[in-house]
Design an enzyme around this catalytic site. Structure first.
Site, PDB file in Angstrom:
ATOM      1  N   GLU A 188      11.688  13.525  -4.178  1.00  0.00           N
ATOM      2  CA  GLU A 188      10.619  14.464  -3.836  1.00  0.00           C
ATOM      3  C   GLU A 188      10.248  14.407  -2.359  1.00  0.00           C
ATOM      4  OE1 GLU A 188      10.636  12.667  -6.601  1.00  0.00           O
ATOM      5  OE2 GLU A 188      10.610  14.203  -8.173  1.00  0.00           O
TER       6      GLU A 188
ATOM      7  N   HIS B 253       3.343  12.970 -16.322  1.00  0.00           N
ATOM      8  CA  HIS B 253       3.765  14.307 -16.724  1.00  0.00           C
ATOM      9  C   HIS B 253       2.584  15.167 -17.176  1.00  0.00           C
ATOM     10  CE1 HIS B 253       7.475  12.007 -16.932  1.00  0.00           C
ATOM     11  NE2 HIS B 253       8.177  13.125 -17.057  1.00  0.00           N
TER      12      HIS B 253
END
Length: 326
Positions: free
Chosen positions: A60, A129
């Site tokens: 990321e 998540h």
């Protein structure tokens, strides 16, 4: 006109803008061949090619850095974090470079980038998540933070975000990705950023929210209406810059406000709204501002997840408490 889900509206907006602007590219983990973990980019690689829909390594930090670099060179880069909890490694590039570039270069260089991330809980997912940490970005000058709540607003606001010359963090409430459908014209018409949407008029109490919690607030307004209580529902949509005038105008009319969000209570964005109401609308308030939020803990796993998320019942109870206090 076809009825589509929120996730389909995201895909539709990306496809429209890529078809009409060759400078738009999409990058992220599995966005190409697989179409993204939630299939938001499904079909785009086949239509526009691997040079415009770029599968990246599982990194990321690099995704964000490349996005900033592309954007400074005139490419409209749209980066995807697979989940909101994976955006933390991107924050250094977003906060230290994307958000500062216009100021750093005295306007010579801007960063027309969008950082997309599926946001929030409600899908029985594991740690990292299911997080709702939009407030971490609302404190960074130079960023827009956008959180749509319906297919139509997802389509129009994403188009506006891509066309914005400055960086936008675009959180997509994944709990309602496929929850319902509505008609969304694929006409390339953007919705305005920095504007709250009044979804329901009311006279007794103002419900202010964003993202997936719009659903609970509208349900709460229906339940309150059955008891003769008129609730106004405001979808903030763009958290920063905040359209506070719309909220203030509503509170001037109703005298009461309940702010609803999924993020933890302490220092959540609802605290900023409550503080500004105290500063600027104190004499309009007939009762203290109520906050219905997540709790100051990490969102639990699925067995307790629904206990954490703001519910319609909690919103109704808070609204009644404001009426009882006056």
């Amino acid at each position: 006109m076809a009825q589509i889900t929120l996730i389909q509206a995201v895909t539709q907006a990306l496809a429209w803008e890529m078809a009409h602007d060759d400078s738009v590219v999409v990058l992220g983990e599995d966005v190409g061949v697989n179409g993204g973990v939630f299939r938001a980019t499904q079909g785009l690689s086949e239509k526009f090619g691997e040079w415009r829909v770029i599968d990246t390594p599982l990194d990321e930090t690099t995704i964000a850095g490349v996005t900033v670099g592309l954007a400074t060179q005139g490419i409209k880069a749209i980066a995807e974090a697979q989940f909101e909890g994976f955006i933390y490694p991107m924050m250094e590039q977003i906060a230290c470079h994307a958000a500062r570039m216009r100021n750093r270069t005295r306007g010579r260089i801007t960063v027309p980038a969008v950082f997309r991330a599926p946001w929030g809980g409600g899908i029985h997912a594991p740690e990292h998540h299911s997080e709702a940490n939009e407030h971490l970005f609302t404190n960074i000058p130079g960023l827009r933070v956008v959180l749509p709540s319906s297919p139509a607003r997802a389509y129009g606001l994403l188009l506006a975000a891509i066309r914005d010359p400055d960086p936008v963090v675009f959180f997509e409430p994944k709990r309602i990705y496929r929850q319902y459908k509505e008609e969304v014209p694929d006409d390339g018409e953007a919705l305005p950023l920095d504007v709250c949407f009044v979804l329901r008029d009311g006279t007794d109490v103002t419900l202010v929210t964003w993202g997936a919690q719009v659903k609970e607030c509208l349900e709460a307004a229906d339940e309150l209406a059955g008891e003769g209580i008129s609730a106004e529902v405001i979808d903030v949509a763009t958290l920063t810059p905040l359209d506070f005038d719309t909220i203030a105008e509503s509170v001037h009319k109703t005298g009461r406000c309940v702010v609803v969000h999924e993020a933890p209570k302490t220092a959540g964005f609802g605290a900023e709204i409550a503080a500004r109401l105290a500063e600027e609308c104190l004499y309009d308030l007939l009762a203290p501002v109520e906050r219905v939020t997540g709790y100051d803990v990490h969102i639990p796993l699925y067995r307790l997840e629904t206990k954490y998320l703001p519910s319609t019942e909690r919103v109704v109870t808070a609204a009644k408490r404001t009426l009882a206090a006056s």
